[in-house]
Design a protein around this motif. Structure first.
Motif, PDB file in Angstrom:
ATOM      1  N   PRO A   1       0.967  18.226 -10.093  1.00 58.73           N
ATOM      2  CA  PRO A   1       0.241  19.504 -10.472  1.00 58.73           C
ATOM      3  C   PRO A   1       0.329  20.375  -9.145  1.00 58.73           C
ATOM      4  O   PRO A   1       0.166  21.669  -9.794  1.00 58.73           O
ATOM      5  CB  PRO A   1      -1.193  18.776 -10.659  1.00 58.73           C
ATOM      6  CG  PRO A   1      -1.308  17.474  -9.971  1.00 58.73           C
ATOM      7  CD  PRO A   1       0.246  16.976  -9.729  1.00 58.73           C
TER       8      PRO A   1
ATOM      9  N   HIS B   1       0.604  -1.350   0.050  1.00 67.12           N
ATOM     10  CA  HIS B   1      -0.037  -0.019   0.080  1.00 67.12           C
ATOM     11  C   HIS B   1       0.956   1.125   0.014  1.00 67.12           C
ATOM     12  O   HIS B   1       0.524   2.440  -0.460  1.00 67.12           O
ATOM     13  CB  HIS B   1      -0.871   0.016   1.214  1.00 67.12           C
ATOM     14  CG  HIS B   1      -1.898  -1.028   1.318  1.00 67.12           C
ATOM     15  ND1 HIS B   1      -2.725  -1.043   0.394  1.00 67.12           N
ATOM     16  CD2 HIS B   1      -1.908  -2.176   1.873  1.00 67.12           C
ATOM     17  CE1 HIS B   1      -3.676  -2.215   0.590  1.00 67.12           C
ATOM     18  NE2 HIS B   1      -3.339  -2.760   1.584  1.00 67.12           N
ATOM     19  N   TYR B   2       2.113   1.274   0.791  1.00 68.14           N
ATOM     20  CA  TYR B   2       2.862   2.106   0.737  1.00 68.14           C
ATOM     21  C   TYR B   2       3.316   2.798  -0.411  1.00 68.14           C
ATOM     22  O   TYR B   2       3.346   4.012  -0.686  1.00 68.14           O
ATOM     23  CB  TYR B   2       3.873   1.786   1.658  1.00 68.14           C
ATOM     24  CG  TYR B   2       5.261   2.822   1.955  1.00 68.14           C
ATOM     25  CD1 TYR B   2       4.880   3.809   3.324  1.00 68.14           C
ATOM     26  CD2 TYR B   2       6.253   2.906   1.105  1.00 68.14           C
ATOM     27  CE1 TYR B   2       5.987   4.626   3.298  1.00 68.14           C
ATOM     28  CE2 TYR B   2       7.264   3.912   1.608  1.00 68.14           C
ATOM     29  CZ  TYR B   2       7.048   4.803   2.580  1.00 68.14           C
ATOM     30  OH  TYR B   2       8.066   5.627   2.870  1.00 68.14           O
ATOM     31  N   GLU B   3       3.643   1.697  -1.475  1.00 68.38           N
ATOM     32  CA  GLU B   3       4.233   2.263  -2.620  1.00 68.38           C
ATOM     33  C   GLU B   3       3.204   2.808  -3.504  1.00 68.38           C
ATOM     34  O   GLU B   3       3.284   3.833  -4.203  1.00 68.38           O
ATOM     35  CB  GLU B   3       4.738   1.009  -3.356  1.00 68.38           C
ATOM     36  CG  GLU B   3       6.103   0.603  -2.996  1.00 68.38           C
ATOM     37  CD  GLU B   3       6.737  -0.468  -3.943  1.00 68.38           C
ATOM     38  OE1 GLU B   3       6.155  -1.363  -4.027  1.00 68.38           O
ATOM     39  OE2 GLU B   3       7.817   0.012  -4.506  1.00 68.38           O
ATOM     40  N   MET B   4       1.850   2.425  -3.170  1.00 67.58           N
ATOM     41  CA  MET B   4       0.810   2.929  -4.048  1.00 67.58           C
ATOM     42  C   MET B   4       0.647   4.453  -3.775  1.00 67.58           C
ATOM     43  O   MET B   4       0.344   5.230  -4.495  1.00 67.58           O
ATOM     44  CB  MET B   4      -0.477   2.113  -3.438  1.00 67.58           C
ATOM     45  CG  MET B   4      -1.782   2.594  -4.378  1.00 67.58           C
ATOM     46  SD  MET B   4      -1.436   2.838  -6.002  1.00 67.58           S
ATOM     47  CE  MET B   4      -3.078   2.345  -6.636  1.00 67.58           C
ATOM     48  N   VAL B   5       0.489   4.554  -2.149  1.00 65.03           N
ATOM     49  CA  VAL B   5       0.280   5.994  -1.842  1.00 65.03           C
ATOM     50  C   VAL B   5       1.377   7.031  -2.130  1.00 65.03           C
ATOM     51  O   VAL B   5       1.051   8.146  -2.545  1.00 65.03           O
ATOM     52  CB  VAL B   5      -0.019   5.802  -0.052  1.00 65.03           C
ATOM     53  CG1 VAL B   5       0.310   7.220   0.573  1.00 65.03           C
ATOM     54  CG2 VAL B   5      -1.163   5.376   0.370  1.00 65.03           C
TER      55      VAL B   5
ATOM     56  N   PHE C   1      -0.177  13.876  -6.935  1.00 70.52           N
ATOM     57  CA  PHE C   1      -0.960  14.892  -6.849  1.00 70.52           C
ATOM     58  C   PHE C   1       0.360  16.074  -6.416  1.00 70.52           C
ATOM     59  O   PHE C   1      -0.241  17.440  -6.793  1.00 70.52           O
ATOM     60  CB  PHE C   1      -1.561  14.569  -5.194  1.00 70.52           C
ATOM     61  CG  PHE C   1      -2.884  14.234  -5.531  1.00 70.52           C
ATOM     62  CD1 PHE C   1      -3.935  14.873  -6.088  1.00 70.52           C
ATOM     63  CD2 PHE C   1      -3.511  13.033  -4.885  1.00 70.52           C
ATOM     64  CE1 PHE C   1      -5.128  14.448  -6.312  1.00 70.52           C
ATOM     65  CE2 PHE C   1      -4.707  12.439  -5.101  1.00 70.52           C
ATOM     66  CZ  PHE C   1      -5.464  13.111  -5.805  1.00 70.52           C
TER      67      PHE C   1
ATOM     68  N   ILE D   1       0.761   8.036  -5.328  1.00 71.94           N
ATOM     69  CA  ILE D   1      -0.692   8.811  -5.404  1.00 71.94           C
ATOM     70  C   ILE D   1      -0.082  10.168  -5.123  1.00 71.94           C
ATOM     71  O   ILE D   1      -0.563  11.254  -5.694  1.00 71.94           O
ATOM     72  CB  ILE D   1      -1.792   8.342  -4.449  1.00 71.94           C
ATOM     73  CG1 ILE D   1      -2.348   7.191  -5.021  1.00 71.94           C
ATOM     74  CG2 ILE D   1      -2.688   9.393  -4.150  1.00 71.94           C
ATOM     75  CD1 ILE D   1      -3.330   6.542  -4.446  1.00 71.94           C
ATOM     76  N   LEU D   2       0.580  10.239  -3.907  1.00 74.67           N
ATOM     77  CA  LEU D   2       1.148  11.601  -3.466  1.00 74.67           C
ATOM     78  C   LEU D   2       2.148  12.283  -4.614  1.00 74.67           C
ATOM     79  O   LEU D   2       1.853  13.384  -4.781  1.00 74.67           O
ATOM     80  CB  LEU D   2       2.067  11.452  -2.031  1.00 74.67           C
ATOM     81  CG  LEU D   2       1.099  11.136  -0.799  1.00 74.67           C
ATOM     82  CD1 LEU D   2       2.078  10.961   0.163  1.00 74.67           C
ATOM     83  CD2 LEU D   2       0.128  12.116  -0.493  1.00 74.67           C
TER      84      LEU D   2
END
Lengths: 455, 380
Positions: A231, A217-221, A228, A224-225
């Motif tokens: 931009p 999950h950590y890599e996914m977050v 975000f 995602i971060l």
């Protein structure tokens, strides 16, 4: 005839490292007592911070009349410093987010430090709009909350957009930084035998267990971060540029400002990261982690963004002439040949001419030369904001109100002090947290990833 | 000492990433479900080896990001079009293009915060420093340079001998059993401990004390005193600039205010009645101006119809009616003298009403008089 395989990925680190050695090396500054040099450096930055406090105390007691600002130049050092420091922060997010999305592995050695620098630079920057309003303890009104006046803030004002952009930027940078720090804090927790340190690391590592069900999950977050933050970082200096571009002052009212400001921010940010990293790799013996290859890549980015900034300078002049607007033409001629021509030409020399030396591979890889060039870039980028803000304001539409802006002693104290404030944080950071990400660096060591050959 | 320790898991250590990946694949093959792999950094291909489903955190980001967008959009609309509509720069109340920056920032902020909080507290159930793996030799190794696998005792097919055999079969080193520490099992939330309660009390006192001090005391001290101390001339204050000590300056000798005309008939109302002629012709505009001014300045005592029906409920003597024979036969100039000089308890209205306004009020009074004492011809 030998052929070079250009598809082969170059090793990020120099030489072959055992993972254990990397941990030892990165954790060393945290596990040893600071030496004399550190205290000398800290004494210097703290004295500069003292000047900052003194300058601010004078400003708050007597009011902003202590500064050189006066009509028509109502924005001067305060806003110049704000834009400069926000710009410095941009390199950190570029390295940690944009280069992450582009899978640039060389970012691993410098990402943590650059992110930390982002946080400190935005903290420093955030002080200036507050100081600029003269009574910063009333700054709570900047946020839209249902207050006793039953009035809301003006959501169509770029200055209000700034409040949102800068506070979001600081928050997201802090989160990004902290998420990256969690595994390293857990490593430190396991390393230390010191009782208090153990408690502190345990609290802040939240009991991280290096579990793969978590890493997953950590890599996914992280992705995602990064998605975000990319931009976001572009939006922040875009919105800062709106402070100027949305107004009608000649020299400010141009559509090129957003990309031009973002390029300039990355340019100055990389110069600052490069300057400080050169010192850090020397002091902490990180030459093999923060390699000359990495520095060379940073210099290439400075060459690119420096050229973009140079292009923007030229295009501003072209558009001023091409638009046929008399006030615009005058504003730009005045920049190059008016009373502030000295600032303009120093800026052009530092920002446009000096980074062009990075076309030479030898210069890109020679540390003392690149260090000096980066210092020039920082000076140039500070002057760029000075030129944009002060030359445009000091010659406004009404010639009878023209004036020559001169900073006062208090202005100088606050400028020097902001550097002291920033570098105090940097110094404390180097002794309190790992300036290189252990987990990320270990992951890019040769042989650290499965070869997938046995199947 | 507890009679029997409760087993948490068996752990094995590997030296290379290849070995641990292989072990994870084998663990899946054996049918273990309650197992985990611990590595100092994320390993490529481990998710595939452990057959982990794709992370759902992307949906958290999506949902909270979109909520941020929508929330910001709706609050901006409510604030600027409903709650306090204010025209800014001639734009519509709801000017969407100008709201894009704020909406974007709120989107990013809510998505970033929500995703990280969801990951840490909801997906990982952190902070958790009371896990059996903490403070073990195993954790020390996997946090540094080794790779480990954990097979938990709560796995449905867990059996000490077979797990040990499995770990040996994948060439794991340092095969160890990890037990729950006693305090991890008996762990209770220590909310009601005196230490914690004291801590809470101290926090409460400090927070409320600082807030009270800041809002009620600090804001009234120098230099935070709401800009009370300024280098400017306040009313009734001795001037620091002028030698005579007066802050307010007198106009230069012989200065005449704009539009000022001397009034020649002060104290001579009858003469004014004879000599003064109303210069304002009766028109709709002048009557309307007269009505506005009459309603503001005259009606409180004279009443809206000029009948002397005061709205002051006897707090001030009622004036006589303006419809009396005397006033009706007075010339405009005679009434002008009353407005300008005052009469009996009525003060002068020369500061409230300009010369033209006074004449307009007189025109309106004439209209009132005519309305109450209409001639036969008016009714036709």
């Amino acid at each position: 005839m030998s052929t070079i395989d250009y598809t082969r990925e170059l090793s990020v680190l120099e030489g072959k490292h055992a993972l254990r050695e990397l941990d030892d090396l990165i954790a060393k500054p945290l596990e040893t007592k600071p030496d004399k040099k550190f205290y000398i450096a800290l004494a210097i930055t703290l004295s500069m911070t003292g000047l900052f406090v003194l300058g601010l105390a004078l400003t708050f007691y007597y009011g902003i009349g202590m500064w050189g600002n006066n009509i028509p130049v109502a924005w001067a050092f305060d806003i110049v410093n704000f834009v400069f420091w926000v710009g410095i922060g941009h390199a950190g997010t570029l390295i940690s987010a944009i280069l992450f999305l582009f899978r640039q592995k060389w970012r691993t050695g410098i990402a943590r430090f650059a992110e930390g620098m982002t946080v400190f630079a935005v903290m420093t920057a955030g002080l200036f709009p507050l100081i600029h309003v003269g009574r910063p303890w009333l700054a709570g009104y900047l946020f839209p909350y249902p207050n006793q006046h039953s009035v809301w803030v003006n959501f169509t004002s770029p200055l209000l957009w700034d409040v949102f952009a800068v506070s979001t930027y600081l928050t997201v940078s802090l989160i990004f930084w902290y998420v990256g720090l969690i595994p390293d804090l857990a490593t430190l927790r396991e390393r230390t035998n010191h009782k208090i340190k153990k408690v502190v690391y345990s609290i802040f590592s939240l009991g991280w267990r290096f579990s793969n069900r978590h890493w997953h999950h950590y890599e996914m977050v992280y992705l995602i971060l990064a998605g975000f933050a990319t931009p976001l970082v572009l939006s922040v200096h875009t919105i800062v540029s709106f402070d100027f571009a949305v107004s009608v002052i000649p020299g400010w009212h141009t559509t090129i400002f957003p990309p031009y400001f973002v390029a300039g921010a990355v340019f100055s940010g990389f110069a600052m990261v490069q300057n400080v990293l050169i010192m850090i790799r020397k002091i902490f013996n990180y030459e093999h982690i923060i390699t000359v290859d990495t520095l060379e890549k940073m210099n290439k980015i400075m060459l690119l963004t420096g050229s973009m900034v140079g292009y923007a300078y030229a295009m501003e002049f072209f558009i001023a002439w091409y638009s046929g607007v008399e006030a615009e033409r005058f504003a730009f001629l005045n920049r190059a040949m008016g009373p502030y021509a000295w600032a303009y030409w120093i800026m052009v020399t530092c920002n446009v001419v000096s980074p062009q030396l990075f076309w030479f591979k030898k210069i890109r890889r020679t540390i003392p030369v690149m260090f000096v060039i980066a210092i020039f870039v920082n000076i140039g980028m500070w002057l760029e904001r000075f030129v944009i803000i002060v030359t445009s304001l000091s010659r406004d539409f009404l010639p009878s109100s023209w004036a020559y802006y001169k900073p006062t002693l208090v202005d100088g104290m606050i400028l020097i002090g902001s550097f002291g404030f920033f570098f105090t944080w940097i110094l404390l950071f180097t002794k309190a947290l790992p300036v290189v990400s252990m987990a990320e660096v270990k992951a890019v060591v040769d042989g650290a990833q499965p070869s997938h050959k046995e199947h | 000492m507890m009679s029997e320790k409760i087993l948490y898991s068996y752990t094995g250590i590997f030296d290379t990433p290849d070995e641990v990946t292989h072990a994870a694949e084998e663990a899946v093959k054996q049918g273990y479900t309650k197992y985990d792999v611990n590595t100092p950094y994320p390993l490529h291909g481990m998710n595939k080896a452990m057959k982990l489903p794709a992370s759902k955190l992307g949906y958290v980001a999506l949902i909270f990001g979109l909520s941020g967008t929508l929330g910001a959009l709706l609050s901006l609309w409510w604030v600027s079009a409903i709650d306090y509509p204010l025209v800014i720069g001639g734009k519509p109340f709801f000017s969407f293009p100008a709201y894009i920056p704020v909406i974007f920032e709120v989107t990013v902020l809510s998505a970033a915060i929500a995703t990280v909080l969801a990951m840490l507290f909801f997906f990982f159930k952190l902070p958790n420093n009371a896990h059996p793996l903490h403070a073990t030799d195993y954790m020390k190794k996997v946090s540094n340079d080794k790779y480990g696998i954990v097979i938990q005792a709560e796995d449905p097919i867990f059996d000490e001998a077979s797990v040990r055999k499995f770990l040996e079969s994948v060439h794991a080193k340092d095969i160890n059993a990890v037990y729950w520490a006693e305090e991890e099992i008996t762990h209770k939330h220590k909310i009601f401990e005196p230490k914690f309660l004291t801590f809470l009390l101290v926090v409460v006192i400090l927070t409320s004390g600082t807030t009270y001090f800041t809002l009620n005391k600090l804001m009234f001290m120098l230099p935070f005193n709401w800009m009370m101390e300024q280098q400017k001339q306040n009313p009734q204050q001795k001037s620091l600039v002028f030698a005579d000590g007066f802050g307010m300056r007198k106009p230069v000798e012989g200065t005449i205010a704009r539009g000022f005309l001397p009034y020649a008939f002060k104290g001579q109302p009858d003469l004014a009645g004879e000599k003064l002629i109303n210069p304002i012709p009766i028109s709709k505009e002048s009557l309307q101006l007269g009505q506005t001014k009459f309603d503001i300045y005259c009606s409180p005592c004279h009443g809206y119809q000029g009948e002397g029906n005061s709205r002051l409920r006897g707090q001030y003597p009622n004036p006589p009616s303006l419809h009396s024979e005397k006033v009706r036969t007075w010339s405009d100039g005679r009434i002008f003298a009353v407005l300008t000089d005052g009469q009996n308890v009525m003060p002068s209205y020369s500061t409230q009403l300009s010369v033209d306004e006074r004449w307009a009020v007189i025109n309106y009074v004439r209209a009132l008089q005519r309305a109450l004492n209409a001639k036969e011809s008016d009714l036709q």
